[in-house]
Enzyme design. Structure first.
Site, PDB file in Angstrom:
ATOM      1  N   HIS A   1      57.757   0.725 -49.081  1.00 18.05           N
ATOM      2  CA  HIS A   1      57.965   0.566 -47.640  1.00 18.05           C
ATOM      3  C   HIS A   1      56.662   0.152 -46.975  1.00 18.05           C
ATOM      4  O   HIS A   1      55.613   0.070 -47.637  1.00 18.05           O
ATOM      5  CB  HIS A   1      58.536   1.845 -47.017  1.00 18.05           C
TER       6      HIS A   1
ATOM      7  N   ASP B   1      49.883   3.413 -46.224  1.00 25.71           N
ATOM      8  CA  ASP B   1      49.436   4.128 -47.428  1.00 25.71           C
ATOM      9  C   ASP B   1      50.208   3.701 -48.673  1.00 25.71           C
ATOM     10  O   ASP B   1      50.016   4.271 -49.751  1.00 25.71           O
ATOM     11  CB  ASP B   1      49.526   5.654 -47.225  1.00 25.71           C
ATOM     12  N   HIS B   2      51.058   2.667 -48.514  1.00 27.00           N
ATOM     13  CA  HIS B   2      51.808   2.171 -49.676  1.00 27.00           C
ATOM     14  C   HIS B   2      51.572   0.685 -49.956  1.00 27.00           C
ATOM     15  O   HIS B   2      52.024   0.175 -50.969  1.00 27.00           O
ATOM     16  CB  HIS B   2      53.312   2.436 -49.506  1.00 27.00           C
TER      17      HIS B   2
ATOM     18  N   HIS C   1      52.080  12.409 -53.733  1.00 24.47           N
ATOM     19  CA  HIS C   1      52.040  12.133 -52.300  1.00 24.47           C
ATOM     20  C   HIS C   1      51.659  13.405 -51.541  1.00 24.47           C
ATOM     21  O   HIS C   1      52.287  13.789 -50.557  1.00 24.47           O
ATOM     22  CB  HIS C   1      53.397  11.583 -51.814  1.00 24.47           C
TER      23      HIS C   1
HETATM   24 ZN   LIG Z   1      53.386   7.618 -47.665  1.00 27.73          ZN
END
Ligand SMILES: [Zn+2]
Length: 329
Positions: free
Chosen positions: A88, A92-93, A294
């Site tokens: 997504h 942070d991805h 995570h």
């Molecule tokens: Zn995340």
């Protein structure tokens, strides 16, 4: 090709031990954690990224800021990296994606790079390349994730995506090894010397018909191949039983565990999961092993997350950066 098959048949007859050993050699199927932190990086925790290796192929799942540095640090080669999956569009991805794309260009990559992700990802990447006047030396091929289903398939592996429940559209991924052919029993081959075509049919499940029309059943002349292995990635998501059918019975599940029991309300508010909720999903899906990740940057020690998860699902591990985990068996 036919010539090679003839050589193999001769080898089977002469060296049955060699043949058995060859059948027992397993394709590598493993995941290396490059980052297991959540929203912000810390001195000891990078945000999400991991490399899934299957045979000689490497697949990158998420690509947070700093991912290519983590690859260098943990000696993960860029070679054979052909597919990237972005879950997504929270930074942070994927904030490390443009850096990695640029480095591959500077190192002279020529082979195509496939990128799977949400709709706007192509626009974001192309704008960055346009503003820096970069003409890539290799093709970037974007694939938009729209519906649950198959997104990659070859003769040995299939990859599917499915929707997660997060604040913005987010996707999980399942990697499943395909079922292998059955193995011929060496005593059968030595005694009846089947032909090439017959051997192919028997490996796929056919019986063997003798000259007097009597039949040797497939199960008597073959042994079963090892069970196919599978891996699922679920980050980021709130606790949601809707994902269970997609990940049922996988050998290893990586599931986000951003918060602990005391922060269950915040987890729900932010569309994240607690470690216990990750374990509930693992138990409901009857997976083999649960790998937690995570982790919120507020925790300097996450051992209590392991305790909370193991109260529900015992075969749980805390993921560690730089560690490689074998999938299945
Ligand atoms: Zn995340």
């Amino acid at each position: 090709m036919k010539h090679l098959q003839q050589i193999e048949i001769r080898l089977i007859k002469l060296l049955p031990e060699y043949f058995e050993k060859r059948n027992s050699i397993m394709t590598d199927f493993q995941v290396t954690i490059l980052g297991n932190g959540s929203a912000v990086p810390t001195a000891h925790q990078n945000p999400s990224a991991q490399i899934l290796q299957f045979g000689h192929r490497r697949f990158l799942i998420d690509c947070a800021e700093g991912t290519q540095i983590q690859m260098i640090k943990y000696q993960v080669s860029r070679k054979n990296l052909s597919h990237i999956f972005i879950s997504h569009l929270h930074g942070d991805h994927y904030f490390g994606l443009i850096g990695l794309i640029s480095t591959l260009h500077l190192y002279g990559r020529e082979q195509p790079l496939h990128i799977f992700g949400p709709k706007s990802l192509e626009e974001i990447v192309l704008l960055q390349l346009k503003c820096s006047d970069t003409q890539l030396k290799y093709p970037l091929l974007f694939h938009v994730l729209r519906d649950a289903g198959m997104i990659y398939e070859d003769s040995t592996l299939e990859i599917r995506c499915f929707p997660l429940s997060h604040r913005i559209p987010a996707w999980g991924f399942v990697f499943r090894e395909k079922e292998k052919e059955r193995h011929l029993r060496k005593d059968f081959v030595a005694r009846y010397a089947p032909g090439v075509e017959q051997m192919h049919r028997i490996k796929k499940g056919s019986d063997f018909v003798l000259p007097d029309d009597s039949i040797l059943k497939n199960k008597e002349i073959t042994t079963a191949p090892p069970n196919p292995r599978s891996y699922a990635y679920c980050s980021d998501t709130v606790y949601d039983q809707k994902i269970v059918p997609f990940i049922r019975s996988v050998d290893m599940l990586y599931h986000e565990a951003t918060f602990d029991d005391a922060m269950a309300n915040i987890a729900a508010e932010k569309y994240h999961s607690t470690a216990r909720q990750a374990a509930q999903i693992a138990a409901e899906a009857r997976v083999g092993k649960l790998l937690l990740g995570h982790f919120s940057a507020r925790f300097t020690d996450v051992s209590h997350l392991l305790e909370e998860a193991q109260g529900v699902f015992e075969n749980t591990l805390l993921s560690e950066q730089g560690e490689t985990y074998a999938v299945g068996r």
